[in-house]
Motif scaffolding. Structure first.
Motif, PDB file in Angstrom:
ATOM      1  N   LYS A   1      -1.518  65.889 -21.360  1.00 31.26           N
ATOM      2  CA  LYS A   1      -1.844  67.322 -21.463  1.00 31.26           C
ATOM      3  C   LYS A   1      -2.176  67.945 -20.089  1.00 31.26           C
ATOM      4  N   SER A   2      -2.036  67.178 -19.045  1.00 30.07           N
ATOM      5  CA  SER A   2      -2.491  67.653 -17.722  1.00 30.07           C
ATOM      6  C   SER A   2      -1.497  68.633 -17.113  1.00 30.07           C
ATOM      7  N   SER A   3      -2.016  69.588 -16.330  1.00 28.85           N
ATOM      8  CA  SER A   3      -1.117  70.361 -15.481  1.00 28.85           C
ATOM      9  C   SER A   3      -0.664  69.454 -14.344  1.00 28.85           C
TER      10      SER A   3
ATOM     11  N   GLU B   1       3.187  67.336 -21.597  1.00 27.95           N
ATOM     12  CA  GLU B   1       3.227  68.638 -22.260  1.00 27.95           C
ATOM     13  C   GLU B   1       2.488  69.707 -21.468  1.00 27.95           C
ATOM     14  N   GLY B   2       1.723  69.296 -20.463  1.00 30.93           N
ATOM     15  CA  GLY B   2       0.949  70.271 -19.700  1.00 30.93           C
ATOM     16  C   GLY B   2       1.840  71.178 -18.868  1.00 30.93           C
ATOM     17  N   PRO B   3       1.253  72.265 -18.349  1.00 34.15           N
ATOM     18  CA  PRO B   3       2.040  73.199 -17.553  1.00 34.15           C
ATOM     19  C   PRO B   3       2.273  72.684 -16.131  1.00 34.15           C
ATOM     20  N   ILE B   4       3.324  73.141 -15.520  1.00 32.18           N
ATOM     21  CA  ILE B   4       3.543  72.884 -14.100  1.00 32.18           C
ATOM     22  C   ILE B   4       2.603  73.813 -13.323  1.00 32.18           C
TER      23      ILE B   4
ATOM     24  N   VAL C   1      -2.767  66.716 -11.778  1.00 36.39           N
ATOM     25  CA  VAL C   1      -2.190  65.480 -11.239  1.00 36.39           C
ATOM     26  C   VAL C   1      -0.927  65.817 -10.445  1.00 36.39           C
ATOM     27  N   THR C   2      -0.754  65.097  -9.326  1.00 37.83           N
ATOM     28  CA  THR C   2       0.459  65.247  -8.512  1.00 37.83           C
ATOM     29  C   THR C   2       1.212  63.922  -8.546  1.00 37.83           C
TER      30      THR C   2
END
Lengths: 122, 457
Positions: free
Chosen positions: B113-115, B145-148, B155-156
């Protein structure tokens, strides 16, 4: 020159009696105080390296502070901050530093001690 | 925390700890591993790697570290590390990587769920922007599923391609999509390269001809294991470069120099004004005018580190106090204003400077303390045995900065604890003295004989 540095300097002229070459006597002293960062760790590690007697006498002679003659067993923060203030925040701006053994005079100008000997003294 | 616990140098891989990818800057390559080893000691991080798998020709190296927090700690002061990445996969091709990670649910789980964002970089090849995007799209099967979020992602993910160092034949033309190896993982932290800009000489108000560049001055502070509350001396302080970079990392610093003019500066620009510029007046303490060969320090182990660039006499004349028969002695030792005259000096031969420096450090460093100094040498004549050894020290690192015909070597030595004389990594040479005539002896004469014309000093 802060008192920490005075505590670390000795006369090194050739032929000077080693029993008389330390400490150097401060004369015609002009003092200033300046801020230094307080670090408990630094001060705790510094204290055993200091010649405590010399620091006590110098601080007293210059009218800076009265430190206990014997190092206290319990060194609380008030004590450490006092050592910090004496050793790191008291600066000799102008003075003559005189060796009681051979009489060599090391001048301090604008806070910088000149410890150079003459070539016939090395 | 212990300083310099004697457990120096790389430890072999155990394959029991997580693997991380270190992305080094492609500068000062010989300094990268010594800096990393020093930081592992400084931060008390268990670091393992295979030195045989490391190459100065690649910015990538795999290491084992116990956990992410330790990985972040390890690089946070590093000048020569760009990034550290928790490795998900290393492989010859992107396809292999995708295959390896596609079903690795335990790797995906924390980031569902992380961006996020992706970074793509290569060594030895330039991946154009459209190629970068097509690489990133290959990862679109991952169940995130998280947003860019390009600015502030949770997270990168980092994807690197290593094409190897371009050879002369190939020139700059490389075949796309044929890297030697590729890496993928989670970017954890960056090193400390930003601080190099802070201490950039171009922005420093008081400088001399021998001021050391910011990047190497900062690496030296790391090599010296300088930390909050350390006590550091530079016995050839000049304009005080190392006082600043060591104080930056928390040390209380002092300097000494036979030439008081450099300490005092002029027009109110001096070492003290540099300390003001950098906000370090609370830790940059005193400077003393004195001669290392006839020094005034009360004998005791007092400094945690001695960090310096000894005068090798090309720009700053190496000299010590001494009777010089060529000069007529002045009638009095005092000038007309009552100040002492500058004493007569004699040339201070490079080899004598180094021997005196090491003897000085043997007396004045605390056990476990480090001496970090530059040894100039003539490239073609240098042999490793030139580096002086001393029974109270072990040699920790020796890294070359090459200028063509001459070079300088950053030597890191650590004073042994207690009475354990000569145990450690440099035992092969035992207590034998350094080479009878090392390449750095009479360096100044040789420099002007054979290196004359080199401007970049």
């Amino acid at each position: 020159m802060r008192l920490i540095t005075h505590n670390m300097l000795q006369c090194h002229a050739k032929g000077c009696d080693p029993s008389q070459s330390y400490p150097l006597e401060l004369k015609e002293v002009q003092l200033e105080s300046l801020d230094a960062e307080y670090s408990e760790d630094f001060i705790r590690r510094l204290i055993p390296k200091l010649d405590w007697n010399v620091l006590v006498h110098t601080a007293f002679a210059l009218g800076v502070a009265e430190l206990p003659k014997e190092l206290p067993d319990v060194q609380d923060e008030a004590f450490l901050r006092k050592v910090h203030q004496v050793a790191l925040e008291t600066r000799v701006k102008e003075a003559q530093m005189v060796c009681n053994g051979c009489g060599h005079v090391y001048p301090i100008k604008d806070g910088v001690p000149n410890m150079l000997l003459q070539d016939n003294e090395v | 925390m212990k300083v310099g616990n004697g457990d120096l140098g790389p430890k072999p891989l155990k394959f029991t700890m997580p693997t991380y990818l270190i992305h080094f800057a492609q500068f000062h390559m010989e300094f990268r591993l010594p800096e990393l080893d020093s930081l592992a000691i400084l931060e008390a991080v268990e670091l393992r790697y295979d030195p045989a798998a490391y190459s100065n020709d690649s910015p990538f190296m795999l290491v084992e570290i116990p956990n992410d927090d330790d990985a972040r700690k390890l690089v946070k002061r590093s000048i020569l590390v760009k990034h550290i990445v928790r490795l998900w996969a290393e492989s010859p091709t992107l396809e292999d990587i995708l295959e390896t990670i596609k079903d690795a649910r335990e790797l995906h789980a924390p980031y569902l769920k992380s961006s996020f964002k992706f970074i793509v970089a290569a060594f030895g090849y330039t991946i154009e922007l459209d190629e970068q995007i097509s690489r990133i799209e290959r990862f679109s099967f991952l169940p995130f599923e998280g947003p860019i979020d390009l600015k502030n992602p949770d997270v990168t993910f980092a994807y690197y391609e290593d094409y190897g160092k371009p050879s002369a034949q190939e020139g700059a033309v490389r075949e796309a999509n044929k890297p030697k190896r590729v890496f993928f993982g989670v970017l954890l932290a960056s090193g400390n390269r930003g601080v190099v800009t802070t201490y950039d000489l171009k922005k420093r108000k008081y400088l001399g001809t021998t001021s050391m560049d910011a990047e190497l001055s900062l690496v030296m502070a790391n090599q010296a294991l300088v930390r909050l509350g350390s006590f550091v001396l530079d016995p050839f302080v000049g304009t005080g470069s190392f006082l600043m970079t060591c104080a930056h990392f928390g040390a209380f610093t002092m300097g000494a120099d036979i030439d008081g003019r450099q300490i005092r500066g002029k027009d109110r620009r001096n070492i003290q004004s540099n300390a003001v510029q950098y906000g370090l007046t609370g830790r940059v303490l005193d400077n003393v005018v004195c001669d290392l060969a006839h020094h005034p320090w009360r004998i005791q182990p007092v400094w945690d580190a001695i960090v310096c660039d000894p005068p090798y006499g090309v720009r700053a004349g190496a000299k010590k106090i001494g009777n010089n028969p060529k000069i007529k002695p002045p009638p009095t030792v005092l000038k007309s204003n009552g100040e002492p005259r500058y004493p007569q000096t004699v040339p201070y031969e490079m080899n004598d400077v180094i021997v005196d420096l090491i003897d000085f450090a043997a007396t004045f460093l605390v056990p476990g303390g480090r001496l970090v100094y530059w040894l100039p040498t003539v490239t073609d004549e240098y042999v490793p045995e030139d580096v002086p050894i001393h029974p109270k020290f072990k040699l920790v690192a020796n890294s070359e900065q090459n200028f063509g015909k001459w070079a300088r070597r950053l030597i890191t030595m650590e004073k042994l604890r207690g009475d354990e004389e000569l145990v450690g990594v440099d035992l092969e040479r035992g207590a034998e003295p350094a080479t009878a005539v090392p390449a750095h002896s009479k360096f100044r004469t040789k420099y002007f004989e054979c290196v004359r014309g080199v401007e970049n000093l």
